[in-house]
Design a protein around this motif. Structure first.
Motif, mmCIF file in Angstrom:
data_model
loop_
_atom_site.group_PDB
_atom_site.id
_atom_site.type_symbol
_atom_site.label_atom_id
_atom_site.label_comp_id
_atom_site.label_asym_id
_atom_site.label_seq_id
_atom_site.Cartn_x
_atom_site.Cartn_y
_atom_site.Cartn_z
ATOM 1 N N ALA A 60 0.845 -1.196 0.000
ATOM 2 C CA ALA A 60 0.000 0.000 0.000
ATOM 3 C C ALA A 60 0.880 1.246 0.000
ATOM 4 N N LEU A 61 0.628 2.135 -0.958
ATOM 5 C CA LEU A 61 1.378 3.391 -1.041
ATOM 6 C C LEU A 61 0.364 4.529 -1.062
ATOM 7 N N VAL A 62 0.469 5.407 -0.071
ATOM 8 C CA VAL A 62 -0.552 6.433 0.093
ATOM 9 C C VAL A 62 -0.349 7.594 -0.885
ATOM 10 N N ARG A 63 -1.448 8.153 -1.371
ATOM 11 C CA ARG A 63 -1.468 9.354 -2.202
ATOM 12 C C ARG A 63 -2.549 10.280 -1.688
ATOM 13 N N TRP A 64 -2.396 11.544 -1.985
ATOM 14 C CA TRP A 64 -3.388 12.545 -1.568
ATOM 15 C C TRP A 64 -4.037 13.106 -2.822
ATOM 16 N N GLU A 65 -5.332 12.871 -2.932
ATOM 17 C CA GLU A 65 -6.080 13.457 -4.043
ATOM 18 C C GLU A 65 -6.443 14.877 -3.655
ATOM 19 N N HIS A 66 -5.488 15.770 -3.902
ATOM 20 C CA HIS A 66 -5.666 17.158 -3.497
ATOM 21 C C HIS A 66 -6.663 17.836 -4.431
ATOM 22 N N PRO A 67 -7.661 18.527 -3.849
ATOM 23 C CA PRO A 67 -8.701 19.117 -4.704
ATOM 24 C C PRO A 67 -8.161 20.083 -5.755
ATOM 25 N N GLU A 68 -7.034 20.737 -5.461
ATOM 26 C CA GLU A 68 -6.498 21.692 -6.441
ATOM 27 C C GLU A 68 -5.223 21.222 -7.133
ATOM 28 N N ARG A 69 -4.384 20.468 -6.414
ATOM 29 C CA ARG A 69 -3.086 20.099 -6.985
ATOM 30 C C ARG A 69 -3.090 18.735 -7.663
ATOM 31 N N GLY A 70 -4.175 18.014 -7.537
ATOM 32 C CA GLY A 70 -4.202 16.682 -8.145
ATOM 33 C C GLY A 70 -3.563 15.654 -7.237
ATOM 34 N N LEU A 71 -3.191 14.524 -7.814
ATOM 35 C CA LEU A 71 -2.670 13.409 -7.029
ATOM 36 C C LEU A 71 -1.244 13.686 -6.539
ATOM 37 N N LEU A 72 -1.088 13.782 -5.229
ATOM 38 C CA LEU A 72 0.231 14.098 -4.658
ATOM 39 C C LEU A 72 0.895 12.839 -4.109
ATOM 40 N N PRO A 73 2.186 12.666 -4.409
ATOM 41 C CA PRO A 73 2.924 11.519 -3.869
ATOM 42 C C PRO A 73 3.256 11.729 -2.388
ATOM 43 N N PRO A 74 3.523 10.636 -1.677
ATOM 44 C CA PRO A 74 3.733 10.737 -0.224
ATOM 45 C C PRO A 74 4.920 11.606 0.185
#
Ligand code: C2E
Ligand code: MG
Ligand code: MG
Ligand code: MG
Length: 291
Positions: A60-74
């Motif tokens: 499992a590798l976490v990502r952040w679906e940022h509402p403005e910046r898109g998919l951010l790596p950990p």
């Protein structure tokens, strides 16, 4: 801040020099909201057995679906999470999600384990083993289907405390993995007495085995070390068929890397990419990767 959300201010997410800046606090507040609003997602990267190429676990590798910046790596938000203590609820979220997803692929007929990365900060918080036990009970996941990956440098922290916590987690039946092995400066003595199920060789050595004799020597030594300790050994960052074949010849147990599969949401993980080495050709691998 609101007005200059470009790519450049990504920098504020890493490094500790700006720990008390306004931006750092904004990131922490945003991350707190991200947890509340369920903006984090897990992608999974397969790990395969050598030489047969059978998938044995998903990491499992976490990502952040940022509402403005898109998919951010950990790498962009984990330092802020660790610094602020948000790594504790973040890890709880990751563990619960990963164990739930593991049940999903079990129901789909796959016996893959799930590997979850934990920060040294998690191991310093009292009650981490209890949290793991509670989440295993909550989801009904067999403990042997969970592996916790700890980076080598974590073993250099408050060693006694970390050792105690790791032993408690291992006693639950959960596998422990030493991640990025060779990248840090940890004394080998820290491995002694640890219930290590797996050692993952840092990808910077793996990438160079086909052309750098020193990397070859290091990888061969780590394979021997792992086997001597009774651990399995995984090569991370396998990007070419040449490296994959070299690892099989060197006696490496498992492999992971873009050649085999990139991190993707689990229903997209392809379980049938590899055949036996004799049957592999560059073409079938490339085909497998783009499927
Ligand atoms: P890691 O655990 O060593 O994971 C491997 C990283 O290398 C991942 O980057 C993966 O996408 C990347 N990778 C895999 N195969 C290849 C390859 O063939 N070539 C190259 N160049 N890269 C490859 P990612 O997803 O950006 O994660 C970076 C690190 O962030 C992870 O390194 C891990 O230490 C940490 N991390 C990720 N998810 C979590 C999490 O949920 N909790 C914690 N505490 N840390 C996490
Ligand atoms: Mg890892
Ligand atoms: Mg790693
Ligand atoms: Mg094997």
């Amino acid at each position: 801040y609101q007005g200059k959300r470009g790519t450049a201010d990504i920098v504020i997410y890493s490094g500790t020099g700006v720990a008390h800046s306004h931006q750092w606090l904004v990131v922490q507040a945003e991350l707190r909201h991200a947890l509340e609003r369920d903006e984090l997602v897990l992608h999974y990267q397969p790990k395969v057995n050598l030489p047969d190429g059978a998938v044995i676990a998903l990491e499992a590798l976490v990502r952040w679906e940022h509402p403005e910046r898109g998919l951010l790596p950990p790498g962009v938000f984990l330092p802020a999470a660790e610094h602020s203590g948000l790594i504790v609820p973040l890890t709880e979220w990751v563990l619960r999600r990963a164990l739930t997803d593991q049940l999903g692929w079990t129901a789909a007929g796959q016996s893959w384990a799930v590997s979850v990365n934990v920060s040294v900060r998690n191991l310093e918080v009292a009650g981490f083993p209890d949290l793991v036990a509670a989440l295993l009970a909550e989801t009904g996941t067999p403990p042997e289907r969970l592996v916790l990956e700890v980076t080598e440098t974590a073993l250099a922290g408050d060693v006694e405390r970390v050792e105690r916590v790791l032993a408690q987690v291992a006693a639950l039946g959960v596998g422990l993995s030493v991640d990025d092995f060779g990248a840090g400066f940890t004394s080998l003595s820290h491995l002694r007495g640890q219930p290590v199920a797996e050692i993952k060789i840092d990808r910077k050595f793996v990438a160079d085995v086909t052309h750098d004799p020193q990397s070859r020597a290091i990888v061969r030594s780590v394979i021997e070390l792992a086997h001597g300790l009774g651990s399995r050994v995984t090569a991370e960052g396998v990007e070419t068929a040449e490296v994959y074949r070299w690892l099989i010849d060197a006696g490496c147990d498992e492999a992971q890397g873009y050649l085999i599969g990139r991190p993707v949401p689990w229903p997209q993980v392809d379980a049938g990419i590899f055949g036996l080495p004799g049957e592999m050709s560059e073409a079938t691998m490339i085909e497998g990767m783009s499927r």
